[in-house]
Design a protein around this motif. Sequence first.
Motif, PDB file in Angstrom:
ATOM      1  N   SER A  62       0.821  -1.207   0.000  1.00 10.43           N
ATOM      2  CA  SER A  62       0.000   0.000   0.000  1.00 10.43           C
ATOM      3  C   SER A  62       0.856   1.260   0.000  1.00 10.43           C
ATOM      4  O   SER A  62       0.423   2.313  -0.463  1.00 10.43           O
ATOM      5  CB  SER A  62      -0.953   0.005   1.195  1.00 10.43           C
ATOM      6  N   ASP A 119       0.978   7.569  -3.120  1.00  9.29           N
ATOM      7  CA  ASP A 119      -0.469   7.427  -3.174  1.00  9.29           C
ATOM      8  C   ASP A 119      -0.973   7.562  -4.606  1.00  9.29           C
ATOM      9  O   ASP A 119      -1.835   6.804  -5.052  1.00  9.29           O
ATOM     10  CB  ASP A 119      -1.143   8.485  -2.299  1.00  9.29           C
ATOM     11  N   HIS A 178      -6.173   1.007   9.867  1.00  9.75           N
ATOM     12  CA  HIS A 178      -5.358   0.838   8.668  1.00  9.75           C
ATOM     13  C   HIS A 178      -4.658  -0.515   8.682  1.00  9.75           C
ATOM     14  O   HIS A 178      -4.511  -1.172   7.651  1.00  9.75           O
ATOM     15  CB  HIS A 178      -4.312   1.953   8.570  1.00  9.75           C
ATOM     16  N   ASP A 182      -4.451  -3.550   5.974  1.00  9.02           N
ATOM     17  CA  ASP A 182      -3.169  -4.056   5.468  1.00  9.02           C
ATOM     18  C   ASP A 182      -3.069  -5.566   5.630  1.00  9.02           C
ATOM     19  O   ASP A 182      -2.505  -6.265   4.774  1.00  9.02           O
ATOM     20  CB  ASP A 182      -2.006  -3.380   6.187  1.00  9.02           C
ATOM     21  N   TYR A 185      -4.978  -7.029   2.867  1.00  9.13           N
ATOM     22  CA  TYR A 185      -4.217  -6.863   1.622  1.00  9.13           C
ATOM     23  C   TYR A 185      -3.094  -7.891   1.546  1.00  9.13           C
ATOM     24  O   TYR A 185      -2.870  -8.523   0.499  1.00  9.13           O
ATOM     25  CB  TYR A 185      -3.662  -5.449   1.567  1.00  9.13           C
ATOM     26  N   GLU A 209      -7.859   8.295   4.037  1.00  6.93           N
ATOM     27  CA  GLU A 209      -6.786   7.314   4.088  1.00  6.93           C
ATOM     28  C   GLU A 209      -7.320   5.906   3.890  1.00  6.93           C
ATOM     29  O   GLU A 209      -6.709   5.093   3.199  1.00  6.93           O
ATOM     30  CB  GLU A 209      -6.065   7.431   5.428  1.00  6.93           C
ATOM     31  N   LYS A 213      -6.647   3.319   0.721  1.00  9.82           N
ATOM     32  CA  LYS A 213      -6.150   1.960   0.921  1.00  9.82           C
ATOM     33  C   LYS A 213      -7.051   0.941   0.231  1.00  9.82           C
ATOM     34  O   LYS A 213      -6.561  -0.024  -0.362  1.00  9.82           O
ATOM     35  CB  LYS A 213      -6.027   1.664   2.411  1.00  9.82           C
ATOM     36  N   LYS A 216      -6.100   0.988  -3.315  1.00 17.69           N
ATOM     37  CA  LYS A 216      -4.833   0.282  -3.559  1.00 17.69           C
ATOM     38  C   LYS A 216      -5.019  -1.227  -3.520  1.00 17.69           C
ATOM     39  O   LYS A 216      -4.383  -1.964  -4.279  1.00 17.69           O
ATOM     40  CB  LYS A 216      -3.795   0.733  -2.532  1.00 17.69           C
TER      41      LYS A 216
END
Length: 266
Positions: A62, A119, A178, A182, A185, A209, A213, A216
């Motif tokens: 990310s 980003d 976050h 992650d 992900y 944010e 994410k 992404k």
Amino acid sequence: MKDNSVMKNKRIIRYDGKSILEVDDDIANEFPLTIFVNGEEFATMVCTPTYLEELIKGFLASEGIIRFLDEIDSFTIDEDRGFAYVELKNKQSLNTDSHSKRFIGSCCGKSRQFYFQNDAKTAKTIMKKTKISVDQCIDLMKTMQEDSTDFHSTGGLHNAALCTRENLLVSRSDIGRHNALDKVYGYCLDNRIPLADKVIAFSGRISSEVLLKVSKIGAGIILSKSAPTTLALDLAEDLGITTVGFIRGNRLNVYTHPERIEEITD
């Protein structure tokens, strides 16, 4: 059986409105993890120490440090000391113009710096037109919340889940919202999961944010029991992401790209 890496038991004093009691309480575990990339300190994040390998891989992807797992040459986690060492096949130093060494906190607000060059490089515009029904949105959110046993024990964790239209595929918890994304992900990268037709269910506020994410990761729909922010919705419009918030009971709000919600477009 309780996972000691997720929570710790602590003796506390509780007032229940009538009496004062000494009781045992489950407290969310907070763990600092410092990541070194090619021998350079890249970031320290505060996290729940579960699925750390997924967390690190998802975080690096990310952040634009990697795009594919085969870019990693070696990977070591020293959990006792709270260090992770990642060696990339590309041994060049990190580009400090687009990345900075930073402290990634578990709190909301200014816990992450925003609008780095990476980003722009790693955010994806979602073109897939996968649709979902209102009932499916409500059912997925309900399933994620019911499965979040660690949250029910501690009250101190965020949850993120990767879903199809019908089913929850994998769910991850963390003190940092976050971080939970992650971990999802990282799971997707490890298992080579195609993402354009997937849905993210999320327990927290949809901030800019969080929206970035999700972009992404590559999912076109995000569901949350909470609210979005204005910048998140601006980004969602630009990146082609359907945002559905305030999913509570049998109610929800659709904020962007409603064409993916069946009842609205049929």
